[in-house]
Design a protein around this motif. Structure first.
Motif, PDB file in Angstrom:
ATOM      1  N   LEU A 257      14.263 -29.679  -8.936  1.00 38.50           N
ATOM      2  CA  LEU A 257      15.150 -30.730  -8.448  1.00 38.50           C
ATOM      3  C   LEU A 257      15.371 -31.811  -9.498  1.00 38.50           C
ATOM      4  CD1 LEU A 257      16.804 -32.037  -6.223  1.00 38.50           C
ATOM      5  CD2 LEU A 257      14.691 -33.053  -5.328  1.00 38.50           C
ATOM      6  N   SER A 258      14.329 -32.206 -10.205  1.00 37.76           N
ATOM      7  CA  SER A 258      14.458 -33.264 -11.209  1.00 37.76           C
ATOM      8  C   SER A 258      15.452 -32.894 -12.291  1.00 37.76           C
ATOM      9  CB  SER A 258      13.092 -33.568 -11.837  1.00 37.76           C
ATOM     10  OG  SER A 258      12.200 -34.098 -10.889  1.00 37.76           O
ATOM     11  N   ARG A 259      15.378 -31.652 -12.748  1.00 37.50           N
ATOM     12  CA  ARG A 259      16.318 -31.207 -13.785  1.00 37.50           C
ATOM     13  C   ARG A 259      17.749 -31.175 -13.249  1.00 37.50           C
ATOM     14  NH1 ARG A 259      11.996 -27.223 -14.890  1.00 37.50           N
ATOM     15  NH2 ARG A 259      10.911 -27.872 -16.781  1.00 37.50           N
ATOM     16  N   ALA A 260      17.894 -30.734 -11.997  1.00 31.76           N
ATOM     17  CA  ALA A 260      19.233 -30.680 -11.400  1.00 31.76           C
ATOM     18  C   ALA A 260      19.814 -32.081 -11.264  1.00 31.76           C
ATOM     19  CB  ALA A 260      19.171 -29.991 -10.040  1.00 31.76           C
ATOM     20  N   LEU A 261      18.998 -33.024 -10.818  1.00 32.16           N
ATOM     21  CA  LEU A 261      19.482 -34.402 -10.671  1.00 32.16           C
ATOM     22  C   LEU A 261      19.816 -35.021 -12.025  1.00 32.16           C
ATOM     23  CD1 LEU A 261      17.123 -35.809  -7.882  1.00 32.16           C
ATOM     24  CD2 LEU A 261      19.539 -35.173  -7.683  1.00 32.16           C
ATOM     25  N   LYS A 262      19.063 -34.651 -13.040  1.00 28.24           N
ATOM     26  CA  LYS A 262      19.364 -35.162 -14.379  1.00 28.24           C
ATOM     27  C   LYS A 262      20.716 -34.626 -14.847  1.00 28.24           C
ATOM     28  CE  LYS A 262      17.169 -35.960 -18.865  1.00 28.24           C
ATOM     29  NZ  LYS A 262      15.951 -35.736 -19.694  1.00 28.24           N
ATOM     30  N   ASN A 263      20.991 -33.361 -14.569  1.00 25.68           N
ATOM     31  CA  ASN A 263      22.299 -32.787 -14.903  1.00 25.68           C
ATOM     32  C   ASN A 263      23.419 -33.513 -14.171  1.00 25.68           C
ATOM     33  OD1 ASN A 263      21.110 -30.856 -16.534  1.00 25.68           O
ATOM     34  ND2 ASN A 263      21.078 -29.273 -14.937  1.00 25.68           N
ATOM     35  N   ILE A 264      23.197 -33.782 -12.887  1.00 27.07           N
ATOM     36  CA  ILE A 264      24.214 -34.461 -12.087  1.00 27.07           C
ATOM     37  C   ILE A 264      24.439 -35.884 -12.578  1.00 27.07           C
ATOM     38  CG2 ILE A 264      24.672 -35.407  -9.777  1.00 27.07           C
ATOM     39  CD1 ILE A 264      23.413 -32.851  -8.645  1.00 27.07           C
TER      40      ILE A 264
END
Length: 420
Positions: A257-264
């Motif tokens: 989730l952290s990586r996905a939120l960073k991408n977003i």
């Protein structure tokens, strides 16, 4: 891009995204099987026999529909328990039905017990993954929107009539979890929270084994799937029609989730969007390097949601083991007590120490986010937007963190004459 196109992109993501790194990952080993195209939909899976379907007996359970995104491979099995495997594949969508027995206890995942002479799953007694139904992007979106719309209710308050419901949450599981594990847990959380809206989950291809090799492989896979997860949660936020979108991650799922939120967050910066896509983001027992999160992740993701809540515990044996595996001095974000990580520079990030909560020893004190009624009750208040200072929590470090006031600690303080 309109809703149908976004979800068609989701459904066919494997054609262009064979993982997190696009064309680079297309050269991965052959065992990373690809899911079929949506035009070649597999047959739905069901744990209910034809005789049961014909039976007129009144059911003694409720059914929770869970919407899913997954990049697990299809095994070819028609049974829900083994429908998806542990290998990497293209992103696919669908929904599954999970039973919650009428005698369900909050925080429990009722399963057959040999000492009760229970040798088969019974939806009237156990939390059972009853069926899995793959869906095209358009069907997925249609069903999801309908579920969200039907959950809207009007309640009377001292300030007048207000709308409630119409929300969605997405659960991302951790290490050593099967698709079945994730579906059962997502349904149990939704049921215990009395959630008014659509429960969703993202199931990434965890190895489903508790070995050190599997742990390290899961760590690599958690990084591999970040682009798929980014695509999924962003599409849900933009196209589901939900009034509020919440995110819950557990253990290693916090890395995903952290990586996905960073991408977003990078996309939001490019488009200069100021409104966060998500409402509440809950990081439970996060198995992620605390220093890495604080220095390299938190500064980038705070603008993606209205508030973040991190649940930590000093009694989490799984995270103590993780710290050893990841080099002893690399403390985990989910560790509490003297290892508690706080964020004085970010008012949006609340840290809650759950060390005083009675936990399930069989789960190594690692699943308190869902098997503790105390924590579940707090999560429900978080979803309602209630500030930490107005919940049943005790302030720590001048409101930089909060702690549950368990019956055990309150009794001890009272005996010592320090109860206030």
């Amino acid at each position: 891009m309109n809703a149908a196109k976004i979800f068609l992109t989701l459904a066919l993501a494997g054609a262009t995204l064979t993982g997190c790194s696009g064309a680079k990952d297309a050269k991965r080993a052959p065992e990373e099987a690809q899911a079929p195209r949506m035009s070649e939909q597999p047959e739905p899976a069901s744990a209910v026999s034809d005789e049961q379907l014909k039976s007129k007996k009144k059911e003694k359970h409720e059914t929770v529909r869970v919407f899913y995104g997954t990049d697990r491979n299809l095994t070819g099995s028609p049974h829900p328990k083994t429908y998806f495997g542990t290998r990497r594949a293209s992103l696919s969508l669908g929904f599954c039905d999970v039973s919650i027995p009428e005698n369900h206890e909050a925080g429990k995942l009722e399963s057959p017990k040999i000492w009760k002479l229970e040798f088969r799953e019974n939806p009237d007694k156990h939390v059972v993954l009853k069926s899995i139904e793959p869906a095209s992007g358009s069907d997925f979106l249609l069903q999801l929107r309908q579920t969200i719309e039907e959950s809207v209710e009007v309640e009377e308050t001292p300030n007048g009539l207000i709308k409630v419901g119409g929300e969605a949450f997405i659960f991302i599981h951790g290490f050593n979890n099967s698709f079945e594990d994730a579906a059962r847990r997502t349904a149990q959380i939704a049921y215990d929270l009395k959630f008014k809206g659509a429960p969703l989950m993202y199931s990434w291809p965890s190895q489903e084994r508790g070995s050190i090799w599997a742990y390290k492989e899961d760590g690599r896979t958690a990084q591999w799937c970040e682009e798929n997860v980014t695509l999924f949660i962003e599409a849900i936020a933009r196209e589901s029609g939900a009034r509020k979108i919440h995110l819950i991650a557990h253990s290693m799922g916090n890395r995903v989730l952290s990586r996905a939120l960073k991408n977003i967050s990078q996309k939001l910066a490019l488009t200069q969007e100021e409104e966060p896509l998500f409402n509440e983001v809950i990081l439970t027992a996060p198995d992620i390097d605390a220093q890495v999160f604080k220095e390299s992740i938190a500064p980038h993701i705070v603008q993606t949601a209205e508030r973040f809540t991190i649940y930590s515990s000093s009694e989490d044996l799984a995270l103590k083991a993780s710290r050893v595996v990841n080099s002893y001095w690399h403390q985990r974000l989910g560790e509490g007590g003297s290892y508690l990580t706080v964020f004085p520079e970010y008012k949006k990030i609340n840290v809650v120490d759950a060390s005083e909560i009675d936990t399930n020893l069989f789960a190594l004190g690692h699943s308190y986010h869902a098997d503790s009624n105390t924590v579940l009750s707090d999560v429900r208040l978080v979803f309602q937007g209630i500030p930490a200072g107005e919940r049943n929590l005790r302030s720590l470090l001048e409101n930089l963190a909060w702690k549950f006031q368990s019956n055990r600690s309150l009794l001890g303080r009272a005996i010592r004459g320090t109860f206030r």
